[in-house]
Design a protein around this motif. Structure first.
Motif, PDB file in Angstrom:
ATOM      1  N   GLY A 116       0.821  -1.205   0.000  1.00  0.00           N
ATOM      2  CA  GLY A 116       0.000   0.000   0.000  1.00  0.00           C
ATOM      3  C   GLY A 116       0.853   1.253   0.000  1.00  0.00           C
ATOM      4  O   GLY A 116       0.566   2.216  -0.719  1.00  0.00           O
ATOM      5  N   VAL A 117       1.912   1.260   0.803  1.00  0.00           N
ATOM      6  CA  VAL A 117       2.834   2.408   0.819  1.00  0.00           C
ATOM      7  C   VAL A 117       3.461   2.598  -0.555  1.00  0.00           C
ATOM      8  O   VAL A 117       3.562   3.726  -1.061  1.00  0.00           O
ATOM      9  N   LEU A 118       3.869   1.500  -1.191  1.00  0.00           N
ATOM     10  CA  LEU A 118       4.479   1.602  -2.519  1.00  0.00           C
ATOM     11  C   LEU A 118       3.493   2.087  -3.577  1.00  0.00           C
ATOM     12  O   LEU A 118       3.902   2.549  -4.646  1.00  0.00           O
ATOM     13  N   THR A 119       2.188   2.011  -3.302  1.00  0.00           N
ATOM     14  CA  THR A 119       1.169   2.466  -4.250  1.00  0.00           C
ATOM     15  C   THR A 119       0.963   3.973  -4.186  1.00  0.00           C
ATOM     16  O   THR A 119       0.294   4.553  -5.051  1.00  0.00           O
ATOM     17  N   LEU A 120       1.538   4.643  -3.193  1.00  0.00           N
ATOM     18  CA  LEU A 120       1.298   6.078  -3.018  1.00  0.00           C
ATOM     19  C   LEU A 120       1.629   6.908  -4.261  1.00  0.00           C
ATOM     20  O   LEU A 120       0.832   7.775  -4.645  1.00  0.00           O
ATOM     21  N   PRO A 121       2.775   6.733  -4.934  1.00  0.00           N
ATOM     22  CA  PRO A 121       3.034   7.557  -6.132  1.00  0.00           C
ATOM     23  C   PRO A 121       1.977   7.369  -7.220  1.00  0.00           C
ATOM     24  O   PRO A 121       1.582   8.349  -7.883  1.00  0.00           O
ATOM     25  N   LEU A 122       1.503   6.134  -7.419  1.00  0.00           N
ATOM     26  CA  LEU A 122       0.439   5.891  -8.394  1.00  0.00           C
ATOM     27  C   LEU A 122      -0.838   6.610  -7.974  1.00  0.00           C
ATOM     28  O   LEU A 122      -1.496   7.272  -8.797  1.00  0.00           O
ATOM     29  N   ALA A 123      -1.210   6.501  -6.705  1.00  0.00           N
ATOM     30  CA  ALA A 123      -2.424   7.163  -6.217  1.00  0.00           C
ATOM     31  C   ALA A 123      -2.326   8.675  -6.360  1.00  0.00           C
ATOM     32  O   ALA A 123      -3.307   9.346  -6.723  1.00  0.00           O
ATOM     33  N   GLU A 124      -1.158   9.232  -6.086  1.00  0.00           N
ATOM     34  CA  GLU A 124      -0.977  10.678  -6.218  1.00  0.00           C
ATOM     35  C   GLU A 124      -1.150  11.120  -7.670  1.00  0.00           C
ATOM     36  O   GLU A 124      -1.789  12.143  -7.947  1.00  0.00           O
ATOM     37  N   ALA A 125      -0.602  10.352  -8.609  1.00  0.00           N
ATOM     38  CA  ALA A 125      -0.737  10.699 -10.023  1.00  0.00           C
ATOM     39  C   ALA A 125      -2.199  10.606 -10.470  1.00  0.00           C
ATOM     40  O   ALA A 125      -2.678  11.442 -11.252  1.00  0.00           O
ATOM     41  N   MET A 126      -2.923   9.598  -9.981  1.00  0.00           N
ATOM     42  CA  MET A 126      -4.333   9.473 -10.326  1.00  0.00           C
ATOM     43  C   MET A 126      -5.136  10.637  -9.764  1.00  0.00           C
ATOM     44  O   MET A 126      -6.011  11.194 -10.441  1.00  0.00           O
ATOM     45  N   ALA A 127      -4.843  11.025  -8.526  1.00  0.00           N
ATOM     46  CA  ALA A 127      -5.593  12.107  -7.879  1.00  0.00           C
ATOM     47  C   ALA A 127      -5.374  13.452  -8.554  1.00  0.00           C
ATOM     48  O   ALA A 127      -6.221  14.348  -8.454  1.00  0.00           O
ATOM     49  N   GLN A 128      -4.252  13.617  -9.235  1.00  0.00           N
ATOM     50  CA  GLN A 128      -3.994  14.867  -9.952  1.00  0.00           C
ATOM     51  C   GLN A 128      -4.827  14.988 -11.221  1.00  0.00           C
ATOM     52  O   GLN A 128      -5.006  16.089 -11.743  1.00  0.00           O
ATOM     53  N   ARG A 129      -5.328  13.873 -11.723  1.00  0.00           N
ATOM     54  CA  ARG A 129      -6.060  13.878 -12.986  1.00  0.00           C
ATOM     55  C   ARG A 129      -7.558  13.630 -12.830  1.00  0.00           C
ATOM     56  O   ARG A 129      -8.328  13.874 -13.773  1.00  0.00           O
ATOM     57  N   ALA A 130      -7.978  13.104 -11.690  1.00  0.00           N
ATOM     58  CA  ALA A 130      -9.380  12.697 -11.557  1.00  0.00           C
ATOM     59  C   ALA A 130      -9.801  12.723 -10.096  1.00  0.00           C
ATOM     60  O   ALA A 130      -8.968  12.818  -9.191  1.00  0.00           O
ATOM     61  N   ARG A 131     -11.088  12.652  -9.890  1.00  0.00           N
ATOM     62  CA  ARG A 131     -11.601  12.421  -8.538  1.00  0.00           C
ATOM     63  C   ARG A 131     -11.341  10.965  -8.200  1.00  0.00           C
ATOM     64  O   ARG A 131     -11.703  10.059  -8.960  1.00  0.00           O
ATOM     65  N   LEU A 132     -10.726  10.721  -7.066  1.00  0.00           N
ATOM     66  CA  LEU A 132     -10.214   9.385  -6.768  1.00  0.00           C
ATOM     67  C   LEU A 132     -10.975   8.754  -5.604  1.00  0.00           C
ATOM     68  O   LEU A 132     -11.202   9.392  -4.576  1.00  0.00           O
TER      69      LEU A 132
ATOM     70  N   LEU B   9       1.176   0.552 -13.866  1.00  0.00           N
ATOM     71  CA  LEU B   9      -0.281   0.509 -13.986  1.00  0.00           C
ATOM     72  C   LEU B   9      -0.847   1.851 -14.444  1.00  0.00           C
ATOM     73  O   LEU B   9      -1.987   1.916 -14.909  1.00  0.00           O
ATOM     74  N   GLY B  10      -0.086   2.921 -14.307  1.00  0.00           N
ATOM     75  CA  GLY B  10      -0.540   4.220 -14.792  1.00  0.00           C
ATOM     76  C   GLY B  10      -0.314   4.426 -16.267  1.00  0.00           C
ATOM     77  O   GLY B  10      -0.806   5.410 -16.847  1.00  0.00           O
ATOM     78  N   GLY B  11       0.419   3.516 -16.926  1.00  0.00           N
ATOM     79  CA  GLY B  11       0.742   3.670 -18.342  1.00  0.00           C
ATOM     80  C   GLY B  11      -0.469   3.799 -19.251  1.00  0.00           C
ATOM     81  O   GLY B  11      -0.515   4.714 -20.092  1.00  0.00           O
ATOM     82  N   PRO B  12      -1.476   2.923 -19.155  1.00  0.00           N
ATOM     83  CA  PRO B  12      -2.642   3.047 -20.038  1.00  0.00           C
ATOM     84  C   PRO B  12      -3.392   4.362 -19.889  1.00  0.00           C
ATOM     85  O   PRO B  12      -4.156   4.746 -20.785  1.00  0.00           O
ATOM     86  N   LEU B  13      -3.194   5.058 -18.772  1.00  0.00           N
ATOM     87  CA  LEU B  13      -3.847   6.356 -18.552  1.00  0.00           C
ATOM     88  C   LEU B  13      -2.924   7.526 -18.865  1.00  0.00           C
ATOM     89  O   LEU B  13      -3.271   8.686 -18.618  1.00  0.00           O
ATOM     90  N   ASP B  14      -1.738   7.220 -19.408  1.00  0.00           N
ATOM     91  CA  ASP B  14      -0.731   8.247 -19.707  1.00  0.00           C
ATOM     92  C   ASP B  14      -0.386   9.072 -18.472  1.00  0.00           C
ATOM     93  O   ASP B  14      -0.180  10.293 -18.555  1.00  0.00           O
ATOM     94  N   LEU B  15      -0.297   8.399 -17.334  1.00  0.00           N
ATOM     95  CA  LEU B  15       0.063   9.084 -16.097  1.00  0.00           C
ATOM     96  C   LEU B  15       1.573   9.123 -15.943  1.00  0.00           C
ATOM     97  O   LEU B  15       2.261   8.139 -16.214  1.00  0.00           O
ATOM     98  N   ALA B  16       2.071  10.246 -15.485  1.00  0.00           N
ATOM     99  CA  ALA B  16       3.495  10.367 -15.178  1.00  0.00           C
ATOM    100  C   ALA B  16       3.682  10.003 -13.709  1.00  0.00           C
ATOM    101  O   ALA B  16       3.675  10.868 -12.826  1.00  0.00           O
ATOM    102  N   VAL B  17       3.805   8.705 -13.444  1.00  0.00           N
ATOM    103  CA  VAL B  17       3.979   8.235 -12.072  1.00  0.00           C
ATOM    104  C   VAL B  17       5.465   8.297 -11.739  1.00  0.00           C
ATOM    105  O   VAL B  17       6.281   7.614 -12.352  1.00  0.00           O
ATOM    106  N   SER B  18       5.821   9.130 -10.786  1.00  0.00           N
ATOM    107  CA  SER B  18       7.238   9.311 -10.470  1.00  0.00           C
ATOM    108  C   SER B  18       7.394   9.583  -8.981  1.00  0.00           C
ATOM    109  O   SER B  18       6.410   9.752  -8.256  1.00  0.00           O
ATOM    110  N   GLY B  19       8.639   9.624  -8.557  1.00  0.00           N
ATOM    111  CA  GLY B  19       8.913   9.918  -7.161  1.00  0.00           C
ATOM    112  C   GLY B  19       8.839   8.679  -6.292  1.00  0.00           C
ATOM    113  O   GLY B  19       8.440   7.590  -6.722  1.00  0.00           O
ATOM    114  N   LEU B  20       9.222   8.832  -5.048  1.00  0.00           N
ATOM    115  CA  LEU B  20       9.237   7.745  -4.081  1.00  0.00           C
ATOM    116  C   LEU B  20       8.061   7.884  -3.118  1.00  0.00           C
ATOM    117  O   LEU B  20       7.502   8.973  -2.966  1.00  0.00           O
ATOM    118  N   PRO B  21       7.661   6.799  -2.479  1.00  0.00           N
ATOM    119  CA  PRO B  21       6.513   6.873  -1.555  1.00  0.00           C
ATOM    120  C   PRO B  21       6.731   7.918  -0.474  1.00  0.00           C
ATOM    121  O   PRO B  21       7.725   7.881   0.256  1.00  0.00           O
TER     122      PRO B  21
END
Length: 296
Positions: free
Chosen positions: A19-35, A115-127
């Motif tokens: 779950g901690v490792l998922t934080l960068p993905l979640a942050e990228a999703m939240a920048q583009r949509a209601r999460l 997992l952010g690739g199909p949404l063209d998300l720039a998932v970067s950074g560390l948890p």
């Protein structure tokens, strides 16, 4: 003229470390949509600042995209009403996905970012978990792990004895429901009470150092210290059967035991007793003393 804000759904993994490792993905999703995030009981503590959090098994029917970071058929089945479903083709769930993502088999952080690739998300950074330090300085020891004995270094009591002799306050900590077991390991040394994820993250951020196995709490300590602007290198991880390059908390200082023939291994039980956790106390002690001395 822009359209309505999209609504995306993230099914978080079940284990705290993932779950901690998922934080960068979640942050990228939240920048583009209601999460909306579906997660275990610790979910609001990790993801509450990014969107709404619902219990496992809950799926927002109005969401247009589901990103399934839990690699199980059940996750795809539960999200079947969402038009677009993105995930790894593990656990026979390929037919339940609209977008299949191949695992990288590098660090698990990279697999989750993909997992952010199909949404063209720039998932970067560390948890990174925004955290305000609270509590006393000293050294926090985390001897237990949900993965069981193959990753649990057996010499935390001796390490605590050696640190206390050198004048470093030591406190033991563990997850919910582990107090009785923790007391057997800690012996005469003080223990933290059972705390929420938010509360123990604040303790980790205030500590001089945190020592743990390749476990969820060690991942939490690294993310909390990064979010508080504290040294992540002061998180000392002890590795036996696992591989920190695959599952370890990024940025932590790793003490690695003997690399035996069957490593890396993620089994819950070991029947070979090849000594992958045969790491001497003095080696871990020196690593802890070094990171304390090096910390600003």
């Amino acid at each position: 003229m822009s359209g309505p804000t999209p609504h995306w759904f993230l099914r978080a993994p079940d284990h705290l470390g993932d779950g901690v490792l998922t934080l960068p993905l979640a942050e990228a999703m939240a920048q583009r949509a209601r999460l909306t995030v579906a997660a275990p009981a610790w979910g609001p503590h990790l993801f509450g600042h990014l969107g709404s959090v619902v219990p496992r098994g809950s799926v927002p029917v109005q969401a247009s995209v589901a990103v399934l970071a839990k690699p199980a058929f059940r996750a795809a089945w539960e999200a079947r009403s969402i038009p677009r479903r993105i995930g790894w083709p593990t656990d026979h769930r390929r037919l339940g996905l609209t977008d299949v993502v191949r695992q990288t088999h590098a660090h698990r952080l990279d697999d989750l970012a993909a997992l952010g690739g199909p949404l063209d998300l720039a998932v970067s950074g560390l948890p990174t978990l925004p955290t305000t330090p609270a509590g006393q300085p000293g050294i926090v020891l985390l001897p237990s792990s949900a993965s069981g004995p193959p990753v649990e270094w057996p010499h935390y009591r001796e390490l605590a004895d050696a640190l206390a002799l050198r004048g470093h306050p030591v406190r033991f900590a563990a997850g919910p429901g582990e107090s009785a077991r923790l007391a057997r390991v800690a012996g005469p040394h003080p223990m933290l009470p059972e705390l929420s994820v938010t509360a123990i993250a604040r303790v980790f951020a205030a500590a001089d150092a945190v020592v743990g196995n390749d476990s969820g709490l060690t991942h939490l300590a690294a993310a909390a210290r990064r979010g508080a602007g504290r040294s992540v290198a002061a998180v000392v991880g002890i590795v036996g059967s696992t591989d920190p390059a695959r599952t370890g908390a990024p940025g932590a200082t790793w003490c690695v035991g003997p690399r035996v023939s069957c490593a890396p291994c993620y089994a819950k039980r070991c029947h070979r007793a090849l000594g992958c956790l045969d790491l001497p106390v003095h080696a871990v002690l020196q690593a802890v003393l070094d990171v304390i001395e090096a910390a600003p």
